[in-house]
Design a protein around this motif. Structure first.
Motif, short mmCIF file in Angstrom:
data_model
loop_
_atom_site.label_atom_id
_atom_site.label_comp_id
_atom_site.label_asym_id
_atom_site.label_seq_id
_atom_site.Cartn_x
_atom_site.Cartn_y
_atom_site.Cartn_z
N ARG A 95 0.83 -1.21 0.00
CA ARG A 95 0.00 0.00 0.00
C ARG A 95 0.86 1.25 0.00
O ARG A 95 0.50 2.27 -0.62
CB ARG A 95 -0.95 -0.02 1.19
CG ARG A 95 -2.02 -1.11 1.07
CD ARG A 95 -3.08 -1.03 2.15
NE ARG A 95 -4.05 -2.10 2.00
CZ ARG A 95 -5.09 -2.08 1.16
NH1 ARG A 95 -5.27 -1.00 0.38
NH2 ARG A 95 -5.93 -3.08 1.09
N ILE A 150 -0.06 0.37 -4.17
CA ILE A 150 -0.78 -0.81 -4.65
C ILE A 150 -1.87 -1.17 -3.65
O ILE A 150 -1.58 -1.58 -2.52
CB ILE A 150 0.19 -1.99 -4.85
CG1 ILE A 150 1.23 -1.62 -5.92
CG2 ILE A 150 -0.55 -3.26 -5.23
CD1 ILE A 150 2.43 -2.53 -5.94
N THR A 151 -3.12 -1.00 -4.06
CA THR A 151 -4.25 -1.26 -3.16
C THR A 151 -5.19 -2.32 -3.72
O THR A 151 -6.01 -2.85 -2.98
CB THR A 151 -5.05 0.04 -2.92
OG1 THR A 151 -5.55 0.53 -4.17
CG2 THR A 151 -4.16 1.10 -2.28
N ALA A 152 -5.13 -2.60 -5.03
CA ALA A 152 -5.99 -3.62 -5.65
C ALA A 152 -5.38 -4.99 -5.40
O ALA A 152 -4.57 -5.48 -6.19
CB ALA A 152 -6.15 -3.34 -7.14
N SER A 162 1.06 -2.37 -10.30
CA SER A 162 0.71 -0.96 -10.50
C SER A 162 -0.17 -0.80 -11.74
O SER A 162 -1.16 -0.05 -11.71
CB SER A 162 1.98 -0.12 -10.65
OG SER A 162 2.75 -0.15 -9.46
N GLU A 196 -3.69 -1.80 -11.06
CA GLU A 196 -4.53 -0.79 -10.42
C GLU A 196 -5.44 -0.11 -11.44
O GLU A 196 -6.56 0.30 -11.10
CB GLU A 196 -3.66 0.29 -9.76
CG GLU A 196 -2.86 -0.18 -8.56
CD GLU A 196 -3.71 -0.36 -7.32
OE1 GLU A 196 -4.56 0.52 -7.05
OE2 GLU A 196 -3.56 -1.39 -6.64
N PRO A 249 -8.01 -3.54 -13.44
CA PRO A 249 -8.12 -4.55 -12.39
C PRO A 249 -8.68 -5.89 -12.85
O PRO A 249 -8.48 -6.89 -12.19
CB PRO A 249 -9.05 -3.89 -11.36
CG PRO A 249 -9.82 -2.87 -12.13
CD PRO A 249 -8.88 -2.38 -13.18
N ILE A 282 -2.01 8.19 -9.55
CA ILE A 282 -2.80 7.19 -10.28
C ILE A 282 -3.55 7.80 -11.46
O ILE A 282 -3.73 7.14 -12.49
CB ILE A 282 -3.76 6.47 -9.32
CG1 ILE A 282 -4.33 5.21 -10.00
CG2 ILE A 282 -4.86 7.40 -8.84
CD1 ILE A 282 -5.03 4.28 -9.05
N ARG A 288 -3.27 6.38 -15.13
CA ARG A 288 -4.46 5.92 -15.85
C ARG A 288 -4.52 6.54 -17.25
O ARG A 288 -4.81 5.85 -18.24
CB ARG A 288 -5.71 6.26 -15.06
CG ARG A 288 -6.99 5.76 -15.72
CD ARG A 288 -8.22 6.11 -14.90
NE ARG A 288 -8.25 5.35 -13.65
CZ ARG A 288 -8.07 5.88 -12.45
NH1 ARG A 288 -7.83 7.18 -12.34
NH2 ARG A 288 -8.11 5.13 -11.37
N SER A 327 -10.41 0.72 -15.32
CA SER A 327 -11.18 0.88 -14.08
C SER A 327 -12.24 1.96 -14.22
O SER A 327 -12.11 2.91 -14.99
CB SER A 327 -10.23 1.20 -12.91
OG SER A 327 -9.56 2.41 -13.14
#
Length: 346
Positions: free
Chosen positions: A145, A149-151, A244, A247, A250, A322, A326, A343
């Motif tokens: 995290r 990286i949270t996914a 990454s 993210e 996903p 992010i 993206r 996403s």
């Protein structure tokens, strides 16, 4: 993974019967060639027996409850242990389980201890992974995290070991550090190796040692895999760089080959039709990209390169954020994959 009917799913689960039982019927235990538990709803006890190997009496994965006469297969186990109703939900859970790496089943207990696994071998990698714990709530999760990286869905092949051995060289004493452990698997999702990232005790960074990342086992062609591979997937070098990108997309399966040389040699799933190459911006990354494009095209697979703004995509997400990542990934995706994978926040 291609969609499978009930019979195919049951057979594939049967080939990993012990792993299924340890996951969904963890109130039980192995007794010889059977898993023994109270009932199909995972109640402690000894009434229900799940066959762990094929035999003249039946296929692996078949169960019988001696108390009730109930019998069935591992799809029934998944349905009842999780309280699912629709077969579509049972099948989806089975496919999710089959996409995870599973150590080879332990042999029945013997009176003498197992011989030590050879250092750096695939067997040593499997034992290390089996001794580790899920990352949820550990400093391994904290580390990821902090790297943006949270996914963490579909990351059952990442685990945590609180005291993983580290030895700089043959003449140095052995140290122990917390570590993020990643399973390296082949296309059948069997563990062939492991990757270790040693961490500081609070998970804020990698450990202050000469080589904080090391891999072991049989790595050639294999990878650390995330998600169920289908007709589209992404592949790159580093775990953090690949995660990454995940993210942003996903729902796309991904694989980290751990080095440029191993990325160039990664094996392709039979279902693959388009490959996104998550490149690192360095000469080794360029070489891997060229080789992988040639191999993919020769196999009838479309290859598309995803290039970072910085040196790699984890640096992008940490330095640029992010939203910038993206936007960068979006313009590099095939148009049909933007709606399919990008996403919802895009």
């Amino acid at each position: 993974m291609a969609r499978l009917d009930a019979s195919d799913l049951a057979q594939r689960l049967g080939r990993q019967a012990e792993a299924v039982c340890r996951h969904y019927l963890d109130a039980g235990r192995r007794q010889g060639n059977y898993w023994q538990v109270g009932d199909i709803r995972n109640t402690p006890g000894r009434s229900m027996f799940v066959r762990l190997k094929d035999s003249p009496k039946g296929r692996a994965g078949k169960f019988t409850d001696a108390a009730t006469g109930e019998h069935g297969d591992l799809l029934d186990v998944i349905r009842e242990s999780l309280g699912l109703v629709d077969f579509a939900d049972v099948a989806e859970e089975a496919r999710r389980f089959l996409s995870l790496p599973h150590p080879e089943p332990e042999p029945p207990p013997r009176m003498h201890a197992r011989a030590p696994a050879q250092t750096g071998s695939s067997e040593a990698a499997r034992r290390l992974f089996a001794m580790s714990q899920p990352i949820s709530g550990t400093i391994a999760e904290t580390y990821l995290r902090k790297r943006g990286i949270t996914a963490l869905h579909g990351t059952g092949n990442l685990r945590f070991h609180p005291r993983c051995y580290y030895r700089p060289d043959d003449d140095s004493p052995t140290e122990t550090w917390p570590a993020l452990i990643a399973a390296v698997t082949d296309l059948s999702v069997q563990i062939t190796g492991a990757h270790r990232t040693w961490l500081v005790p609070d998970g804020s960074d990698k450990a202050p040692i000469d080589t904080p990342r090391k891999a072991m086992g049989d790595l050639l062609g294999h990878a650390v895999r995330f998600g169920i591979p289908g007709d589209v997937m992404a592949a790159g070098e580093g775990i953090e760089s690949v995660l990454s990108v995940r993210e942003i997309v996903p729902g796309m399966a991904a694989a980290a080959a751990l080095s440029a040389a191993h990325l160039a040699a990664i094996l392709f799933p039979d279902t693959l039709r388009r490959l996104y190459i998550v490149r690192d911006d360095d000469p080794a990354g360029d070489g891997a990209m060229v080789t992988l494009i040639e191999r993919a095209n020769a196999a009838g697979i479309e290859a598309i390169t995803l290039s970072p703004t910085c040196q790699d995509f984890n640096e992008d997400i940490r330095q640029l954020g992010i939203d910038t990542l993206r936007a960068n990934v979006r313009v590099q995706l095939a148009p049909q994959d933007v709606a399919r994978f990008l996403s919802a926040a895009a």
